[in-house]
Write a protein that holds these residues in place. Sequence first.
Motif, PDB file in Angstrom:
ATOM      1  N   LYS A   1     -43.667 -16.543 -11.267  1.00  0.00           N
ATOM      2  CA  LYS A   1     -42.587 -15.517 -11.968  1.00  0.00           C
ATOM      3  C   LYS A   1     -42.833 -14.228 -12.028  1.00  0.00           C
ATOM      4  O   LYS A   1     -42.255 -13.187 -11.569  1.00  0.00           O
ATOM      5  CB  LYS A   1     -42.229 -15.874 -13.315  1.00  0.00           C
ATOM      6  CG  LYS A   1     -40.933 -15.958 -13.588  1.00  0.00           C
ATOM      7  CD  LYS A   1     -40.463 -16.611 -15.135  1.00  0.00           C
ATOM      8  CE  LYS A   1     -39.172 -16.124 -15.564  1.00  0.00           C
ATOM      9  NZ  LYS A   1     -39.204 -16.599 -17.037  1.00  0.00           N
ATOM     10  N   LYS A   2     -44.244 -13.731 -12.216  1.00  0.00           N
ATOM     11  CA  LYS A   2     -44.529 -12.588 -12.254  1.00  0.00           C
ATOM     12  C   LYS A   2     -44.711 -11.819 -11.018  1.00  0.00           C
ATOM     13  O   LYS A   2     -44.580 -10.725 -10.707  1.00  0.00           O
ATOM     14  CB  LYS A   2     -46.214 -12.435 -12.834  1.00  0.00           C
ATOM     15  CG  LYS A   2     -46.176 -12.012 -14.102  1.00  0.00           C
ATOM     16  CD  LYS A   2     -47.629 -11.751 -14.506  1.00  0.00           C
ATOM     17  CE  LYS A   2     -47.642 -11.436 -16.233  1.00  0.00           C
ATOM     18  NZ  LYS A   2     -49.247 -11.335 -16.535  1.00  0.00           N
ATOM     19  N   LEU A   3     -44.979 -12.633 -10.181  1.00  0.00           N
ATOM     20  CA  LEU A   3     -45.245 -12.057  -8.680  1.00  0.00           C
ATOM     21  C   LEU A   3     -43.836 -12.304  -7.648  1.00  0.00           C
ATOM     22  O   LEU A   3     -43.700 -11.765  -6.641  1.00  0.00           O
ATOM     23  CB  LEU A   3     -46.339 -12.724  -7.733  1.00  0.00           C
ATOM     24  CG  LEU A   3     -47.663 -12.781  -8.448  1.00  0.00           C
ATOM     25  CD1 LEU A   3     -48.709 -13.611  -7.502  1.00  0.00           C
ATOM     26  CD2 LEU A   3     -48.182 -11.424  -8.593  1.00  0.00           C
TER      27      LEU A   3
ATOM     28  N   ARG B   1     -46.245 -19.178 -14.460  1.00  0.00           N
ATOM     29  CA  ARG B   1     -46.114 -17.998 -14.803  1.00  0.00           C
ATOM     30  C   ARG B   1     -46.429 -16.850 -13.773  1.00  0.00           C
ATOM     31  O   ARG B   1     -45.682 -15.676 -13.702  1.00  0.00           O
ATOM     32  CB  ARG B   1     -46.868 -17.625 -15.928  1.00  0.00           C
ATOM     33  CG  ARG B   1     -46.729 -16.610 -17.154  1.00  0.00           C
ATOM     34  CD  ARG B   1     -47.534 -16.687 -18.415  1.00  0.00           C
ATOM     35  NE  ARG B   1     -47.795 -18.001 -18.767  1.00  0.00           N
ATOM     36  CZ  ARG B   1     -48.836 -18.349 -19.438  1.00  0.00           C
ATOM     37  NH1 ARG B   1     -50.111 -17.668 -19.676  1.00  0.00           N
ATOM     38  NH2 ARG B   1     -49.078 -19.617 -19.958  1.00  0.00           N
ATOM     39  N   LEU B   2     -47.720 -17.443 -13.155  1.00  0.00           N
ATOM     40  CA  LEU B   2     -47.808 -16.164 -12.041  1.00  0.00           C
ATOM     41  C   LEU B   2     -46.674 -16.031 -10.855  1.00  0.00           C
ATOM     42  O   LEU B   2     -46.300 -15.041 -10.389  1.00  0.00           O
ATOM     43  CB  LEU B   2     -49.223 -16.959 -11.178  1.00  0.00           C
ATOM     44  CG  LEU B   2     -49.772 -16.259 -10.058  1.00  0.00           C
ATOM     45  CD1 LEU B   2     -50.438 -14.858 -10.648  1.00  0.00           C
ATOM     46  CD2 LEU B   2     -50.810 -17.200  -9.487  1.00  0.00           C
TER      47      LEU B   2
ATOM     48  N   GLU C   1     -54.793 -15.462 -14.325  1.00  0.00           N
ATOM     49  CA  GLU C   1     -53.785 -15.349 -13.245  1.00  0.00           C
ATOM     50  C   GLU C   1     -54.565 -14.612 -11.913  1.00  0.00           C
ATOM     51  O   GLU C   1     -54.061 -15.027 -10.900  1.00  0.00           O
ATOM     52  CB  GLU C   1     -52.662 -14.367 -13.751  1.00  0.00           C
ATOM     53  CG  GLU C   1     -51.881 -15.237 -14.895  1.00  0.00           C
ATOM     54  CD  GLU C   1     -50.985 -14.185 -15.711  1.00  0.00           C
ATOM     55  OE1 GLU C   1     -50.235 -14.918 -16.002  1.00  0.00           O
ATOM     56  OE2 GLU C   1     -51.157 -12.931 -15.222  1.00  0.00           O
TER      57      GLU C   1
ATOM     58  N   VAL D   1     -49.795  -4.574 -10.523  1.00  0.00           N
ATOM     59  CA  VAL D   1     -49.404  -5.667 -11.116  1.00  0.00           C
ATOM     60  C   VAL D   1     -50.263  -6.219 -12.155  1.00  0.00           C
ATOM     61  O   VAL D   1     -51.360  -6.718 -11.760  1.00  0.00           O
ATOM     62  CB  VAL D   1     -48.954  -6.735 -10.075  1.00  0.00           C
ATOM     63  CG1 VAL D   1     -48.335  -8.051 -10.635  1.00  0.00           C
ATOM     64  CG2 VAL D   1     -48.199  -6.457  -8.833  1.00  0.00           C
TER      65      VAL D   1
ATOM     66  N   LEU E   1     -52.200  -8.373 -14.473  1.00  0.00           N
ATOM     67  CA  LEU E   1     -52.299  -9.804 -14.396  1.00  0.00           C
ATOM     68  C   LEU E   1     -53.561 -10.187 -15.399  1.00  0.00           C
ATOM     69  O   LEU E   1     -54.420  -9.316 -15.693  1.00  0.00           O
ATOM     70  CB  LEU E   1     -52.808 -10.511 -13.172  1.00  0.00           C
ATOM     71  CG  LEU E   1     -51.799 -10.358 -11.903  1.00  0.00           C
ATOM     72  CD1 LEU E   1     -52.492 -10.842 -10.423  1.00  0.00           C
ATOM     73  CD2 LEU E   1     -50.393 -11.306 -12.236  1.00  0.00           C
TER      74      LEU E   1
END
Length: 219
Positions: A197-199, A194-195, A152, A146, A148
């Motif tokens: 959403k990313k995860l 943001r984190l 992050e 992932v 980052l």
Amino acid sequence: MIHILIVEDEKPISNLIRLSLKKAGYLCTCVYDGAEAADILEKQSFDLILLDIMLPEIDGFALLEYIRPMGIPVIFLTAKNAVADRVRGLDMGAEDYLVKPFEIIELLARINVVLRRYNKTAAELRVGGLVIDTQAMLVYREGETVPLTPKEYELLLLFARNPGIALYRETIYERVWKEDFPYGSKTVDLHVQRLRKKLGWEAILHAVPKVGYRLEARP
Ligand code: CA
């Protein structure tokens, strides 16, 4: 870096512990009475607390009551060898108990056990469907990395190492950005959003009103 708070009013003992822990690679802060300990805990978060029982101002038992809701593991240090004190300390939620004088190697071993129990030393952390390799500083989901940003990643690590604990925005900022929290700053909120959403952590990384954020603790 693991940050340990040493609450001990006897300076020679406090200094000895600090030097030994520093050599072992820990970051340490020393305070010398209960009131000072309560003050610093208002402002800073620690990974572990070494807590003397007989202290000026506020004693170790009273302080433990105050610390417990913070979810920070505590090892009691005391000259008292009384069984009643030991039982009381452990009953109140201390993780362990060391009677002075103790060997530093014994202290280091106990610290290690407690940190491992709290998932704070593992090279590989498993949390929220992710595997975090803290040595390679890489994060995987189902075998895929992932991507980052460094901030992050730091943020993720902080949550992963403190599951179930509500972290203050100020604490998060200080730990990840290594600076004092600028009053009213939205930096933490933007990065957490943001984190999340990313995860795909919308369901497990919660906002805590008036405090900050908490990652749900899952077995
Ligand atoms: Ca003392």
